[in-house]
Design an enzyme around this catalytic site. Structure first.
Site, mmCIF file in Angstrom:
data_model
loop_
_atom_site.group_PDB
_atom_site.id
_atom_site.type_symbol
_atom_site.label_atom_id
_atom_site.label_comp_id
_atom_site.label_asym_id
_atom_site.label_seq_id
_atom_site.Cartn_x
_atom_site.Cartn_y
_atom_site.Cartn_z
ATOM 1 N N ARG A 43 -14.094 47.497 49.371
ATOM 2 C CA ARG A 43 -12.881 47.172 50.490
ATOM 3 C C ARG A 43 -11.781 46.733 49.379
ATOM 4 N NH1 ARG A 43 -11.570 41.917 49.817
ATOM 5 N NH2 ARG A 43 -12.175 40.494 51.767
ATOM 6 N N THR A 83 -6.031 37.210 42.396
ATOM 7 C CA THR A 83 -5.733 35.944 42.896
ATOM 8 C C THR A 83 -6.045 35.876 44.413
ATOM 9 O OG1 THR A 83 -4.160 35.794 41.320
ATOM 10 C CG2 THR A 83 -3.889 34.247 43.427
ATOM 11 N N LYS A 117 -16.371 37.527 58.182
ATOM 12 C CA LYS A 117 -17.235 37.422 56.883
ATOM 13 C C LYS A 117 -17.498 35.877 56.388
ATOM 14 C CE LYS A 117 -15.880 38.723 52.655
ATOM 15 N NZ LYS A 117 -15.324 39.666 51.678
ATOM 16 N N ASN A 165 -9.159 43.002 28.373
ATOM 17 C CA ASN A 165 -9.799 41.660 28.590
ATOM 18 C C ASN A 165 -9.689 40.526 27.983
ATOM 19 O OD1 ASN A 165 -11.442 41.065 31.407
ATOM 20 N ND2 ASN A 165 -13.046 40.652 29.673
HETATM 21 P P1 NAD Z 1 -16.250 38.196 37.275
HETATM 22 O O1 NAD Z 1 -16.637 37.019 37.342
HETATM 23 O O2 NAD Z 1 -17.217 39.297 37.234
HETATM 24 O O3 NAD Z 1 -15.101 38.779 36.042
HETATM 25 C C1 NAD Z 1 -13.867 37.646 36.032
HETATM 26 C C2 NAD Z 1 -12.749 38.609 35.189
HETATM 27 O O4 NAD Z 1 -11.813 37.603 35.117
HETATM 28 C C3 NAD Z 1 -13.534 38.819 33.843
HETATM 29 O O5 NAD Z 1 -12.980 39.872 33.376
HETATM 30 C C4 NAD Z 1 -12.952 37.738 32.961
HETATM 31 O O6 NAD Z 1 -12.920 37.927 31.606
HETATM 32 C C5 NAD Z 1 -11.540 37.526 33.527
HETATM 33 N N1 NAD Z 1 -11.126 35.954 33.269
HETATM 34 C C6 NAD Z 1 -11.824 34.919 33.780
HETATM 35 N N2 NAD Z 1 -10.885 33.792 33.293
HETATM 36 C C7 NAD Z 1 -9.794 34.382 32.714
HETATM 37 C C8 NAD Z 1 -8.827 33.896 32.171
HETATM 38 N N3 NAD Z 1 -8.407 32.655 32.106
HETATM 39 N N4 NAD Z 1 -7.782 34.717 31.603
HETATM 40 C C9 NAD Z 1 -8.044 35.861 31.618
HETATM 41 N N5 NAD Z 1 -8.891 36.665 32.076
HETATM 42 C C10 NAD Z 1 -10.006 35.828 32.899
HETATM 43 O O7 NAD Z 1 -15.200 38.346 38.861
HETATM 44 P P2 NAD Z 1 -15.169 39.766 39.648
HETATM 45 O O8 NAD Z 1 -16.283 39.480 40.669
HETATM 46 O O9 NAD Z 1 -14.699 40.884 38.893
HETATM 47 O O10 NAD Z 1 -13.710 39.246 40.636
HETATM 48 C C11 NAD Z 1 -12.660 39.124 40.059
HETATM 49 C C12 NAD Z 1 -11.507 38.288 40.409
HETATM 50 O O11 NAD Z 1 -11.167 39.052 41.576
HETATM 51 C C13 NAD Z 1 -12.077 36.928 41.075
HETATM 52 O O12 NAD Z 1 -10.835 36.117 41.034
HETATM 53 C C14 NAD Z 1 -12.343 37.140 42.559
HETATM 54 O O13 NAD Z 1 -12.205 35.965 43.218
HETATM 55 C C15 NAD Z 1 -11.245 38.211 42.898
HETATM 56 N N6 NAD Z 1 -11.466 39.028 44.210
HETATM 57 C C16 NAD Z 1 -10.424 39.209 44.798
HETATM 58 C C17 NAD Z 1 -10.975 40.193 46.134
HETATM 59 C C18 NAD Z 1 -9.578 40.422 47.088
HETATM 60 O O14 NAD Z 1 -9.757 40.829 48.011
HETATM 61 N N7 NAD Z 1 -8.251 40.194 46.720
HETATM 62 C C19 NAD Z 1 -12.197 40.478 46.408
HETATM 63 C C20 NAD Z 1 -12.994 40.137 45.687
HETATM 64 C C21 NAD Z 1 -12.801 39.468 44.328
#
Ligand code: NAD
Length: 320
Positions: free
Chosen positions: A110, A221, A67, A159
């Site tokens: 996923r 994370t 990917k 949130n």
């Molecule tokens: P998004 O930008 O749509 O939402 C971000 C979220 O994080 C919101 O709820 C926001 O309020 C919160 N946030 C941001 N900074 C913050 C802080 N300092 N303290 C508390 N809350 C905070 O992002 P998303 O697409 O929902 O993705 C969320 C996270 O998941 C990202 O870090 C992304 O990289 C991660 N992610 C992980 C995987 C995995 O496989 N583990 C896959 C996809 C995304």
């Protein structure tokens, strides 16, 4: 090669297929049949973007590919989502490219499926209350997948910016579950299962917040420096992840490892629980699954969606 456009995927992929596919590939990883390649993730110095590759090979199916994609923080202003990715699959016998598949929706599905697999295997008995931390793009997918994996009767959520919680309230209503916005101390005390899915770089859920039997799926994370959980909370839990090298490198357990509060040997893979090699929760008060997101998850769901697209006449065949 086959092309499956991003806009076709919502009608093809289901949470059920995503769950089964991700559960199976975690098992294949534990049996040593499938392996992930080291992750490449680079700051481009352009548009503040982070770009990288997650690849792997599952010899059992066989599935080979990667990917490619990342995070473009200014995309919202262009009317598109910040996470952008595409999955490329290759014929494992010849190396010829076999498919290009839109990766955006698949990534959300996923990732949610991984948390759901952890809930199936690690949630405490009698689980009733689901706690959500984070209300961004991924969060609704997480709630939908979790609702299939556990017999939840209520959702509570927090949130940083409460005005974003409408997304989760709507999703809970759609699932027929009562919803309440709460502070973190109530969330930690009342939720049997907690999913954290934020892009925070500092701990949100503290050790004192969690009382009683709990399972936490820490999903946000996926980069060095990000953090959602207090290291003291991690240090007292029974620990699971998708891939140990990623967990201590770019996942939630990077921080407790760096502070010598935990060692790699303290972390088990969810695949070992799926295959029955590891007993799972046992008598632990607290379990944490660090879902870092592995390339093999992406390849598995992409491969499944190519087959679905072919069966439904939605895959485009082009000569390359
Ligand atoms: P998004 O930008 O749509 O939402 C971000 C979220 O994080 C919101 O709820 C926001 O309020 C919160 N946030 C941001 N900074 C913050 C802080 N300092 N303290 C508390 N809350 C905070 O992002 P998303 O697409 O929902 O993705 C969320 C996270 O998941 C990202 O870090 C992304 O990289 C991660 N992610 C992980 C995987 C995995 O496989 N583990 C896959 C996809 C995304």
């Amino acid at each position: 090669m086959w092309i499956v456009p991003e806009h076709e995927i919502a009608d093809l992929m289901t949470p059920e297929v995503a769950f089964d596919t991700v559960e199976a590939v975690f098992g294949a990883m534990a049996r040593g049949e499938a392996r992930n390649f080291p992750v490449v993730r680079e700051a481009l110095g352009h548009e503040d973007a982070l770009y990288g590759f997650k690849g792997g090979f599952d010899a059992a199916t066989p599935t080979l590919g990667l990917k490619a994609g990342g995070y473009w923080p200014h995309n919202h202003a262009r009317g598109i989502i910040n996470h952008q990715s595409t999955v490329f699959l290759f014929d494992a016998d010849t190396g010829r490219v076999s498919a290009a598949v839109g990766g955006n929706l698949l990534t959300a599905m996923r990732t949610a499926a991984a948390a759901a697999v952890s809930i199936k295997y690690l949630a405490p008995d009698g689980t009733r209350v689901l706690g959500m931390i984070g209300a961004g793009h991924q969060s609704a997918f997480q709630m939908r997948a979790a609702a299939r994996a556990g017999a939840f009767e209520k959702v509570i959520a927090w949130n940083r910016t409460p005005e974003m919680l409408g997304r989760l309230a709507d999703t809970a209503a759609d699932l027929g579950l009562p919803f309440e916005a709460v502070e973190l101390d109530r969330l930690g005390a009342e939720a049997d299962v907690i999913i954290s899915i934020t892009s925070s770089f500092a701990p949100i859920l503290m050790n004192a917040h969690i009382t009683g039997q709990t399972h936490i799926a820490a999903m946000g994370t996926d980069t060095r420096g990000k953090q959602e959980l207090d290291t003291a909370l991690v240090a007292r839990a029974r620990l699971f992840t998708d891939e140990i090298a990623q967990s201590v490198g770019i996942g939630e357990f990077q921080h407790a490892t760096a502070r010598d509060l935990i060692a790699e040997a303290d972390i088990a893979t969810i695949g070992d629980v799926v295959t029955g090699t590891h007993p799972g929760r046992g008598n632990a008060e607290l379990t944490i699954f660090d879902g870092t997101g592995v390339g093999l998850q992406d390849l598995a769901v992409a491969s499944a969606v190519v087959e679905l697209a072919k069966a439904h006449g939605k895959a485009i065949d082009i000569e390359i």
